[in-house]
Write a protein that holds these residues in place. Sequence first.
Motif, short mmCIF file in Angstrom:
data_model
loop_
_atom_site.label_atom_id
_atom_site.label_comp_id
_atom_site.label_asym_id
_atom_site.label_seq_id
_atom_site.Cartn_x
_atom_site.Cartn_y
_atom_site.Cartn_z
N LYS A 29 1.38 -6.73 5.22
CA LYS A 29 1.05 -7.18 3.87
C LYS A 29 0.34 -6.03 3.15
CE LYS A 29 -1.17 -11.08 1.66
NZ LYS A 29 -1.86 -12.33 1.92
N THR A 30 0.59 -5.93 1.84
CA THR A 30 -0.08 -4.94 1.01
C THR A 30 -0.83 -5.67 -0.09
OG1 THR A 30 1.72 -3.39 1.42
CG2 THR A 30 0.24 -2.86 -0.40
N LYS A 31 -2.07 -5.27 -0.29
CA LYS A 31 -2.87 -5.85 -1.37
C LYS A 31 -3.31 -4.77 -2.33
CE LYS A 31 -4.96 -10.15 -0.05
NZ LYS A 31 -4.52 -11.11 -1.03
N ILE A 72 -5.52 -0.31 9.34
CA ILE A 72 -4.93 -0.55 8.01
C ILE A 72 -4.77 0.79 7.32
CG2 ILE A 72 -5.78 -2.91 7.70
CD1 ILE A 72 -8.06 -1.85 6.06
N VAL A 73 -3.79 0.85 6.43
CA VAL A 73 -3.56 2.04 5.62
C VAL A 73 -4.25 1.81 4.29
CG1 VAL A 73 -1.80 3.45 4.50
CG2 VAL A 73 -1.35 2.46 6.74
N VAL A 74 -4.95 2.83 3.79
CA VAL A 74 -5.67 2.73 2.52
C VAL A 74 -5.20 3.86 1.62
CG1 VAL A 74 -7.94 2.69 1.44
CG2 VAL A 74 -7.69 1.90 3.79
N LYS A 75 -4.96 3.53 0.35
CA LYS A 75 -4.59 4.55 -0.63
C LYS A 75 -5.45 4.35 -1.86
CE LYS A 75 -0.74 6.26 -3.40
NZ LYS A 75 0.59 5.98 -3.93
N GLU A 76 -6.19 5.39 -2.23
CA GLU A 76 -7.03 5.32 -3.42
C GLU A 76 -6.17 5.41 -4.67
OE1 GLU A 76 -10.64 7.83 -5.57
OE2 GLU A 76 -10.31 8.11 -3.42
N THR A 77 -6.53 4.65 -5.69
CA THR A 77 -5.82 4.68 -6.97
C THR A 77 -6.86 4.80 -8.08
OG1 THR A 77 -5.92 2.30 -7.34
CG2 THR A 77 -4.04 3.13 -6.05
N GLU A 133 -3.02 -1.89 3.34
CA GLU A 133 -1.82 -2.40 3.98
C GLU A 133 -2.06 -2.52 5.48
OE1 GLU A 133 2.16 -0.97 2.65
OE2 GLU A 133 2.11 -0.07 4.64
N GLY A 134 -1.59 -3.61 6.05
CA GLY A 134 -1.71 -3.82 7.48
C GLY A 134 -1.24 -5.23 7.83
N GLU A 135 -1.67 -5.70 8.99
CA GLU A 135 -1.30 -7.05 9.39
C GLU A 135 -1.90 -8.05 8.41
OE1 GLU A 135 0.93 -8.06 11.67
OE2 GLU A 135 1.31 -5.90 11.90
N GLU A 136 -1.13 -9.07 8.09
CA GLU A 136 -1.49 -10.02 7.03
C GLU A 136 -2.91 -10.57 7.17
OE1 GLU A 136 0.45 -13.94 4.88
OE2 GLU A 136 1.56 -12.92 6.46
N ASP A 137 -3.26 -11.10 8.33
CA ASP A 137 -4.59 -11.71 8.51
C ASP A 137 -5.70 -10.69 8.31
OD1 ASP A 137 -3.36 -14.11 9.03
OD2 ASP A 137 -3.55 -13.97 11.21
N LEU A 138 -5.50 -9.48 8.82
CA LEU A 138 -6.51 -8.44 8.72
C LEU A 138 -6.70 -8.00 7.26
CD1 LEU A 138 -8.49 -6.61 10.18
CD2 LEU A 138 -6.61 -5.02 10.59
N VAL A 139 -5.61 -7.83 6.55
CA VAL A 139 -5.67 -7.42 5.14
C VAL A 139 -6.38 -8.50 4.32
CG1 VAL A 139 -4.26 -7.02 3.07
CG2 VAL A 139 -3.72 -5.85 5.20
N ASP A 184 -1.80 -9.73 -4.12
CA ASP A 184 -0.76 -9.23 -3.24
C ASP A 184 0.16 -8.28 -4.01
OD1 ASP A 184 -1.82 -10.84 -1.29
OD2 ASP A 184 -0.24 -12.34 -1.35
N ARG A 185 0.69 -7.31 -3.29
CA ARG A 185 1.65 -6.36 -3.87
C ARG A 185 3.00 -6.59 -3.19
NH1 ARG A 185 2.59 -0.05 -3.26
NH2 ARG A 185 3.48 0.36 -5.30
N GLY A 186 4.05 -6.56 -3.94
CA GLY A 186 5.37 -6.84 -3.43
C GLY A 186 6.00 -5.72 -2.63
N TYR A 187 5.47 -4.51 -2.73
CA TYR A 187 6.07 -3.36 -2.06
C TYR A 187 5.01 -2.67 -1.19
CZ TYR A 187 9.88 -3.93 -5.33
OH TYR A 187 10.92 -4.44 -6.05
N PRO A 188 5.44 -2.10 -0.07
CA PRO A 188 4.48 -1.36 0.76
C PRO A 188 4.05 -0.06 0.09
CG PRO A 188 6.68 -1.30 1.74
CD PRO A 188 6.77 -2.17 0.53
#
Length: 155
Positions: A3-5, A31-36, A43-49, A68-72
């Motif tokens: 899941k991506t948030k 989890i993967v993190v991207k600064e914006t 992004e990571g496993e749904e429960d963890l995110v 939630d974001r629709g794309y990874p």
Amino acid sequence: MKKTKVIVLAENALTTPGKLVRYINSLNLPIVVKETCFGAYIEGEEDLVDKVSQEIRNFEKNRIFCKDRGYPIWDKRRCRAFRGGGPREGFHQLEAEQAVLDKIGLALDKIEKEGLKPMDEILEKENILMEKNSKLPVEKFKEVIDKVLGIKNEA
């Protein structure tokens, strides 16, 4: 399931995107993190995110918002690095949403402090506004135009 948030900071948040990303990385979670410019993607496993995003929201409950974001992250269909630059689809919508988050946060603060007003009171105020902003009948509109133009009505 992955899941991506999107984590969006209101303009009146004390947290910055940089602080946010440093904190998330300090958790040492898978989890993967991207600064914006508006916050971050995680992004990571749904429960963890979901758990991490709720924890982050609790820092500044009414100043940090998640959806939630629709794309990874790094999806070639959406990422500017793969599309040759320019804003990604949906960026302008997100920018518009972020512009009102400070006001939403202040409203949520007020609701927490004072509670919700009874629905009858809210509906009454709405009815007053609706009456005040109701449409002008065509005949009345014609009278106004005639007055402005100096046309005398001969009835």
